[in-house]
Design an enzyme around this catalytic site. Structure first.
Site, short mmCIF file in Angstrom:
data_model
loop_
_atom_site.label_atom_id
_atom_site.label_comp_id
_atom_site.label_asym_id
_atom_site.label_seq_id
_atom_site.Cartn_x
_atom_site.Cartn_y
_atom_site.Cartn_z
N ARG A 1 1.28 -1.11 -0.12
CA ARG A 1 -0.04 -0.22 -0.17
C ARG A 1 0.26 1.39 0.18
NH1 ARG A 1 -1.68 2.03 4.73
NH2 ARG A 1 -1.89 0.39 5.49
N TYR B 1 -16.66 14.60 -17.13
CA TYR B 1 -16.95 13.25 -17.01
C TYR B 1 -18.35 13.23 -16.67
CZ TYR B 1 -16.75 8.55 -16.57
OH TYR B 1 -16.28 6.92 -16.54
N ASP C 1 -7.76 17.45 -16.04
CA ASP C 1 -7.69 16.29 -16.02
C ASP C 1 -7.62 15.80 -17.85
OD1 ASP C 1 -8.91 13.34 -17.47
OD2 ASP C 1 -10.38 13.54 -15.87
N LYS D 1 -8.20 4.57 -20.37
CA LYS D 1 -7.80 4.62 -21.50
C LYS D 1 -6.95 4.75 -22.12
CE LYS D 1 -12.16 5.79 -19.72
NZ LYS D 1 -12.40 7.42 -18.41
#
Ligand SMILES: *Cc1c(COP(=O)(O)O)cnc(C)c1O
Length: 383
Positions: free
Chosen positions: A46, A98, A170, A195
């Site tokens: 982590r 988005y 973004d 993407k």
């Protein structure tokens, strides 16, 4: 090194154990200490993992910044960034963002007393009316999804700096190959690596990047504290995808341009949204701030929802699915799919009508893609 060389080599070095040329997947939750307080740079996945670090170094090199954190999804990237803010803060967010970003911001607004102003960022002169002593950041997404509207990144980051605000971009739609927000004054960049960066529709992932040591430390702290870190296998897949980013983006763009020109000349198509077309109202801005125009094309169909449904179901190569940026072509209906969560009112405000269809143009042969669309638009011509 050039961008293209960095896609192959940045962050990647032959493995020290056996000389493997490809970064191994360190599928291990924990790492053995050599002595009390002494380990080889990693103690718990982590907090840090060698496969994840290779991906983070790679993406940071591509965006030209000091730090990247790889997280589980694009939404995890945005959620992590939102933890930089406190109750009482205000954020200005581009209104045609988005759908998931809008949903997250609205949720945060309800639960955490952070006020979000959704406004158009296309005219930077109108933004100042929304800036007050509580404003902390401006959230930019360009080109917008699904209408491919552009925001002048440099104009907004200049305004942002003048008022001491963070500029967050973004950059999912163009990837760092086509657009480099840090060069245009951004403080933070987020990606859905799901993407174009991964590019093969086989992983969901995200990244947050920054270029100031202060924000870098906060982001690393947040990823470890929130547990939004990406998994080693996912990081390995994205790292593998990045190696072909440049040739893929070139093919996506060539095909998108061909598809946009075809749709532009089709009698059943009312409007085409693609920044590469000379008729796009912000074509000059696209040429100024982007290296290329990307692989996303949207269009508005003449006729009602019945006609839209027929086209959506009529393509054979373009698969009816959400998401974007993979090597295969996809078709989708923003109003009922990707942007359903935005709500009808918000969609109407930004102009996402029920007639808008979005294409993620893949890297198949462009003649086959155009033939598929032609037959879906005029079904009786299919033999
Ligand atoms: C897909 C997408 C996201 C969300 O990413 P996930 O990986 O699906 O969580 C955020 N921003 C943009 C522009 C996107 O296209």
């Amino acid at each position: 090194m050039s961008f293209q060389t960095d896609t192959i080599h940045a962050g990647v070095a032959p493995d020290k154990a056996y000389g493997a040329i490809m970064t191994p997947i360190y599928q291990s939750s924990t790492f053995v200490f050599e002595d009390i307080g002494k380990h080889k740079g990693f103690d718990y996945t982590r907090s840090g993992n060698p496969t994840r670090k290779a991906l983070e170094d790679s993406i940071a090199a591509l965006e030209g910044c000091s730090c990247a954190v790889a997280v589980t999804t694009g939404m995890a990237a945005i959620a992590t960034v939102m933890h930089l803010f406190n109750a009482g803060d205000e954020i200005i967010c581009t209104n045609d963002c988005y759908g998931g970003t809008a949903r997250l911001m609205k949720t945060i607004q309800e639960h955490f007393e952070i006020r979000v102003h959704f406004i158009s960022l296309r005219d930077s002169a109108g933004i100042e009316a929304y800036i007050n002593e509580k404003t902390r950041a401006i959230w930019i997404e360009t080109p917008s999804n699904p209408l491919l509207n552009l925001v002048d990144i440099e104009a907004v980051t200049t305004l942002s700096r003048k008022h001491g605000l963070l500029s967050i971009v973004d950059n999912t739609f163009l990837s760092p190959y086509n657009q480099q927000p840090f060069r245009l004054g951004a403080d933070i960049v987020v990606h859905s690596t799901t993407k174009y960066l991964n590019g093969h529709s086989d992983v969901v992932g995200g990244a947050v990047l920054s270029n100031s040591s202060q924000i870098d430390e906060k982001l690393k702290y947040l990823v470890n504290t929130l547990g939004t870190c990406a998994q080693p296998f996912d990081c390995w897949l994205v790292l593998r995808g990045i190696k072909t980013l440049v040739p893929r983006m070139k093919e996506h763009e060539r095909n998108a341009m061909a598809v946009a020109r075809f749709l532009d000349s089709h009698p059943k198509v009312a409007r085409v949204f693609y920044p590469g077309l000379e008729t796009h109202p912000q074509h000059e801005l696209a040429k100024k701030q982007q290296r290329g125009f990307g692989g996303m094309v949207s269009f508005e169909l003449d006729g009602g929802i019945g006609e839209v449904n027929r086209v959506l179901k009529g393509t054979k190569l373009f698969a009816l699915a959400e998401s974007l940026g993979g090597v295969e072509s996809l078709i989708e209906h923003p109003a009922t799919m990707s942007h359903a969560s935005m709500g009808a009112e918000h969609r109407a405000e930004v102009g996402i009508t029920d007639g808008v269809i979005r294409l993620s143009v893949g890297i198949e042969d462009p003649d086959d893609l155009i033939c598929d669309l032609a037959l879906a638009l005029t079904p009786h011509s299919r033999g």
